[in-house]
Design a protein around this motif. Structure first.
Motif: not given
Length: 441
Positions: A276-304
Motif C-alpha cells: 500500500g505504498a506510493q512511489a517517489d518519496w524520501g525519509l531521513t531519520p530523526a536520529d541522525h544515526a538511524g536509517t534513511t529510506v527512499r522509494m524511487t520513481q521507478d519503485r525501488r526501495l532504498i535502505i541507507r
C-alpha cells in the motif's frame, strides 16, 4: 610539490550508476596541455565551478579533470536528496542569521539545478517531493520533538504526520510519527551528475579516468601531473572533497567517512498493492544515526545506514564487510516491509565523503592560484552546487551577496588528533552511535 598518495577506489556496485546507459568511451588526459583554468573533480562542486568559469570567461580554455567517470564517484552515490534546510548540526547554530544564510544558499543551488535540468532536459527523476523525517521509538521521537523546536525557531513550514497517515504514503506502520518539510527535491544522482557533465559549455573540456597524481608549483602557476600527460595553468580549483587532503591541503582536518546503501529491483504492481505504498518519496531519520529510506520513481526501495571510518577510502572496505552491510540492510527492510521478504537487493554500494569535527565547511583560497571547496559534512548536492559556483566567482574576482554569505558561514575545519587515536576514536564513536540508535535502525 604536492603528491597524491591515495586515489578514489569506489566499488563497482552502485545501483544508480548501473541503471544508466553505458557511456561513450572516456576522453583521457594525455600529452602536454595549457589551460586558463583547471578544475579537478567532476562532482557537484567541480561541475558547478567549471560551468560558472565558462560563463564568466567564454573565451577561456577550461579543463575539468576527474579520476573516474562522471557520476561514478561520491556525487552519484548519495540517496538522491537535495535538501534546502541547514544540516541537523547547523540547525543548532545559535545565530539565526547564520542559518538563514545557509537556507538561502541551499535554495539558490536548488533553483540553479532545476533551471539546468529544465533547460537541458536532463532525465534524472527530478521531483519536488519534499521530505519526511521519521521516528520509530522514544529516542527518535525525542529527536523529532527537538527538530520541531528548531523548525519553529527557523520559521519554516512543516507538517506533523502521524503513523496512519504516514503509512498511507510509505506503506509501513513502522514509524510512529514524522515531520514533513516541503522544500526538499528528490533525484537520481548519477543521472543528474552525468547530465550536468554532458551539458557543460563548449569551452569546458572534460577528461575522465585521468587521475591527477601531483601538483607542482611553477614559475607561471601550476603543473598538474597525470599518468599520461600534464597541464600547465595559472589557476586550479579543487572540487575534490575528502581527496583534497591528498594534495597536501587541509591535512589532519578532514575525516573520511563512508555510508552505505542497498536497493531492490523495481517492485511489481502486486507488491506495491501488497504494502500500500506510493512511489517517489524520501525519509531521513530523526536520529541522525538511524536509517534513511527512499522509494524511487521507478519503485525501488532504498535502505541507507551503516557508517565506516575509511582512511584508505574504498580500499578500507572489503567484500566480506559489504556482505555484512547488505545483511543489515535486509534486516532494516524486513522490519519495515515483512511482506517483501522475497524481494532481493540487487546492489549495495558505499560512497566516501568528508566531515569535520567542528562541522565546518572549507571554502576559499588555499594558496596563490589554488582554490577549494571541501568538507560538505554529508549534504553535498546543494552545498556542492552552490559552493562550486561561488568558488569560481572568488577565483575570477567577482563579488556579490551570495559570495559574502558563503564566506560568512564557512571556516577552517578543526584539527584532528593523530593516528592511531583518530581512527580508534572515530570508529568507537560510530559504533556507539549505532548502538544507541539501534531502535531507529
Amino acid at each position: 610539490m604536492n603528491s597524491i598518495v591515495k586515489l578514489p577506489h569506489d566499488d563497482h556496485s552502485c545501483g544508480w550508476y548501473a541503471a544508466l546507459p553505458e557511456p561513450l568511451p572516456p576522453r583521457c588526459l594525455s600529452g602536454a596541455h595549457k589551460a586558463d583554468h583547471v578544475v579537478v573533480g567532476a562532482g557537484f562542486a567541480g561541475l558547478a565551478a567549471a560551468r560558472r568559469l565558462a560563463s564568466h570567461m567564454p573565451q577561456a580554455r577550461i579543463l575539468l579533470v576527474d579520476a573516474q567517470r562522471i557520476g561514478y564517484g561520491a556525487s552519484g552515490r548519495n540517496s538522491g536528496f537535495v535538501i534546502d534546510l541547514p544540516h541537523k548540526f547547523a540547525l543548532e547554530h545559535p545565530n539565526p542569521e547564520h542559518k538563514q544564510r545557509l537556507l538561502s544558499l541551499n535554495r539558490a543551488a536548488i533553483d540553479q539545478l532545476q533551471g539546468l535540468i529544465q533547460h537541458h532536459a536532463i532525465d534524472c527523476q527530478w521531483s519536488h517531493a519534499g521530505k519526511f523525517q521519521g521516528a520509530v521509538g522514544p529516542r527518535g521521537l525525542a529527536y523529532l520533538d527537538h527538530f520541531r523546536t528548531l523548525m519553529d525557531d527557523l520559521g519554516e513550514p512543516y507538517e506533523v504526520v502521524e503513523r496512519q497517515a504516514l503509512a498511507e504514503v510509505l506503506g509501513t506502520q513502522h514509524y510512529s510519527r514524522a515531520i514533513y518539510t516541503p522544500g526538499c527535491y528528490l533525484m537520481q544522482p548519477a543521472a543528474l551528475v552525468r547530465g550536468l557533465g554532458e551539458s557543460l559549455p563548449g569551452n569546458v573540456e572534460v577528461y575522465e579516468e585521468s587521475p591527477i597524481q601531483r601538483l607542482e608549483k611553477t614559475a607561471g602557476g601550476w603543473r598538474l601531473h597525470g599518468n599520461q600527460g600534464h597541464i600547465d595553468t595559472p589557476q586550479v580549483l579543487l572540487g575534490t572533497s575528502i581527496f583534497t587532503q591528498e594534495f597536501g591541503y587541509l591535512r589532519n582536518r578532514l575525516l573520511p567517512v563512508m555510508t552505505f546503501a542497498s536497493w531492490t529491483r523495481p517492485l511489481s504492481d502486486a507488491e506495491m498493492a501488497r504494502i500500500g505504498a506510493q512511489a517517489d518519496w524520501g525519509l531521513t531519520p530523526a536520529d541522525h544515526a538511524g536509517t534513511t529510506v527512499r522509494m524511487t520513481q521507478d519503485r525501488r526501495l532504498i535502505i541507507r545506514n551503516t557508517y565506516r571510518h575509511v582512511p584508505r577510502y574504498g580500499r578500507s572496505v572489503d567484500e566480506a564487510t559489504r556482505r555484512r552491510i547488505r545483511q543489515d540492510h535486509q534486516q532494516a527492510l524486513l522490519a519495515r516491509y515483512p511482506q517483501l521478504a522475497e524481494v532481493p537487493f540487487t546492489h549495495t554500494w558505499g560512497g566516501a565523503y568528508a566531515i569535520s569535527r567542528n562541522f565546518t565547511n572549507f571554502f576559499g583560497q588555499l594558496e596563490d592560484g589554488v582554490f577549494a571547496t571541501a568538507c560538505d559534512n554529508g549534504v553535498g548536492a546543494a552545498w556542492g552546487t552552490i559552493s562550486g559556483t561561488l568558488l569560481a566567482d572568488l577565483a575570477v574576482g567577482a563579488g556579490g551577496a551570495q559570495l559574502a554569505a558563503i564566506q560568512a558561514v564557512t571556516g577552517m575545519p578543526s584539527r584532528n588528533p593523530p593516528e592511531p587515536f583518530l581512527g580508534l576514536g572515530v570508529s568507537t564513536r560510530i559504533r556507539w552511535a549505532a548502538w544507541n540508535s539501534r531502535s531507529e535502525l
